[in-house]
Write an enzyme that holds these catalytic residues in place. Structure first.
Site, short mmCIF file in Angstrom:
data_model
loop_
_atom_site.label_atom_id
_atom_site.label_comp_id
_atom_site.label_asym_id
_atom_site.label_seq_id
_atom_site.Cartn_x
_atom_site.Cartn_y
_atom_site.Cartn_z
N ARG A 128 -18.31 -83.46 36.15
CA ARG A 128 -18.61 -83.74 37.56
C ARG A 128 -17.42 -83.40 38.47
NH1 ARG A 128 -22.89 -88.74 37.53
NH2 ARG A 128 -23.16 -88.81 35.28
N GLU B 161 -33.30 -82.40 34.41
CA GLU B 161 -33.53 -81.42 33.33
C GLU B 161 -34.86 -80.66 33.41
OE1 GLU B 161 -32.43 -84.54 32.82
OE2 GLU B 161 -30.34 -84.10 32.33
N ASP C 149 -26.95 -82.49 23.27
CA ASP C 149 -27.46 -81.49 24.23
C ASP C 149 -26.51 -80.40 24.74
OD1 ASP C 149 -26.14 -83.51 25.71
OD2 ASP C 149 -27.89 -84.05 26.90
N GLU D 223 -17.50 -87.03 31.42
CA GLU D 223 -18.10 -87.20 32.75
C GLU D 223 -17.16 -86.68 33.84
OE1 GLU D 223 -21.12 -88.02 33.40
OE2 GLU D 223 -21.83 -89.09 31.62
N THR E 32 -22.92 -77.95 32.98
CA THR E 32 -24.02 -78.86 32.66
C THR E 32 -24.31 -79.85 33.79
OG1 THR E 32 -25.00 -80.16 30.87
CG2 THR E 32 -22.72 -80.68 31.48
#
Ligand code: DMJ
Length: 456
Positions: free
Chosen positions: A87, A350, A216, A83, A436
């Site tokens: 980010r 998404e 994913d 994360e 992502t």
């Protein structure tokens, strides 16, 4: 419109939660998720590039000043490596490449260095969690026999390649290339990559395979690593197209009503369920269509279009026209959530992300129409006085708000909406690859490297 939405989300974050990680738009106060430990300011860092792209200059300036004065990684905090990478590192890298402001480069590299101890495992497959003060790592207690997670350790590649590029220090790229090496040495069941890998033994954990949560973005990063390398990373390319082949054979199915979906694989058995997270794959297939081997370009675009249609149906079949967290194709239903705990929508990007890729790659106007439907639904059901909130049950007549404005709403959902309604020359795919978390990173062009070498 997405600009107005961004303003509303940002202004309220600023008013009620400035400097904290996220906003609670109903109770109008800060929200802290333990994913970031006590690193602060997730929304600010995640939103920097969106502010820049939308030309919200004042806001970008305030955000930059906050980063200069307050963004501090010298904290005693256990964080999620994944994360924080997607980010914070991703957000800082994009802010640097877009604005050229040195502070963002400096902070990105500083944070990258803090993450390095996560790789101190017998195999070099990193831990999921890391205390950035002590450098001690561990894995999620729930993950199959002490395993690391495919979508977590497989989603560091783009950022770490850029960290090496910007710092001149090869260590970052070496760490992620080693992950590749470990994966390439392993036998893959039916050519599929299980979600769990033990960082000590180097063996797979449970044989669960997913193109949604836990799997994913690993697949996404194989394709994008190749694209970001100006199509020189042949290894990434091969791993991606081989994986897609196995996914098609073993996971992709068509419902009796004609909807193509991607199921979950549990040790050879299919669970006919597709997560909202899995909907990103429509965009991925379309983005990868161009390089697909043996005349499969049209087929990959078609696959992307079918996933986009299925995910649109998952929105359209709810009362609020916003998609559930997961939907099923069994027990007589198609593209509908059947379990109460899968009916929520937390402002995820998404589906809109896939519309954006499909629009850019086909220019079929239906993708803008579908994006517009999502805008209307967001405005009607998620917009509240104090910002934007997720919804507990998208099939209900009345909104029950979850009171969280996720930082990815600003970095991804609103950015992808903005791009969906912009011209193709804003962040063109030839030059930019999105991480992502929707943070754009420049393609490292072969020519530029040659130029740099010649100058030296
Ligand atoms: C984001 O943090 C990223 O898109 C990640 O890949 C998946 N989860 C959220 C959005 O749903």
């Amino acid at each position: 419109v997405s600009l107005q939405m961004m303003k509303h989300a940002w202004d309220n974050y600023k008013r009620y939660a400035w400097g904290l990680n996220e906003l609670k738009p109903i109770s109008k106060q800060g929200h802290s998720s333990n994913l970031f430990g006590n690193i602060q300011g997730a929304t600010i860092v995640d939103a920097l590039d969106t502010l820049y792209i939308m030309e919200m200059k004042e806001e970008f300036k305030e955000a930059k000043e906050w980063v200069e004065k307050n963004l501090d990684f010298n904290v005693n905090a256990e964080i999620s490596v994944f994360e924080v990478n997607i980010r914070f590192v991703g957000g800082l890298l994009s802010a640097y490449y877009l604005s050229g402001e040195e502070i963002f480069r400096k902070k990105a590299v500083e944070l990258g260095e803090k993450l390095l101890p996560a790789f101190n495992t017998p195999t070099g497959i990193p831990w999921a969690l890391l205390n950035i003060k002590s450098g001690i790592g561990r894995n999620w207690p729930w993950a199959s026999g002490g395993s690391s997670i495919l979508a977590e350790f497989g989603t560091l590649h783009l950022e770490f390649v850029h960290l090496s590029h910007l710092s001149g220090n090869p260590v970052f790229a070496e760490k992620v290339m080693n992950i590749r090496k470990v994966l390439n040495r392993l036998d893959k069941p039916e050519g599929l990559y299980p979600n769990y890998l033990n960082p000590s033994s180097g063996q797979w954990g449970q044989h669960h395979v997913s193109i949604g949560g836990l799997g994913d973005s690993f697949y996404e990063y194989l394709l994008k690593a190749w694209l970001m390398s100006d199509k020189t990373d042949e290894d990434g390319k091969k791993m991606y197209y081989d994986a897609v082949q196995a996914i098609e054979t073993h996971l992709i199915r068509k419902s009796s009503g004609g909807l193509t979906y991607i199921a979950e694989w549990k040790g050879g058995l299919l669970e006919h369920k597709m997560g909202h997270l899995t909907c990103f794959a429509g965009g991925m297939f379309a983005l990868g269509a161009d390089g697909a081997p043996s005349d499969k370009t049209g087929h990959h675009i078609e696959l992307g279009a079918e996933i986009a249609r299925t995910c649109h149906e998952s929105y359209d079949r709810t009362r609020m026209k916003l998609g559930p967290e997961a939907f099923r194709f069994d027990g007589g239903v198609e593209a509908i959530a059947t379990r109460q705990n899968e009916k929520y929508y937390i402002l995820r990007p998404e589906v809109i992300e896939t519309y954006m890729y499909m629009w850019r790659l086909t220019h079929d106007p239906k993708y803008r129409q579908w994006g517009w439907e999502a805008v209307e639904a967001l405005e009607k059901h998620c917009r509240v006085d104090g910002g934007y909130s997720g919804i507990r049950d998208v099939y209900n007549n009345h909104e029950s708000h979850d009171d969280v404005q996720q930082s990815f709403f600003l970095s991804e959902t609103l950015k992808y909406l903005y791009l969906l309604f912009s011209e193709d020359d804003l962040l063109p795919f030839e030059h930019w690859v999105f991480n992502t978390e929707a943070h754009p990173l420049p393609v490292l062009h072969k020519d530029d490297e040659n130029k740099e070498k010649n100058q030296k």
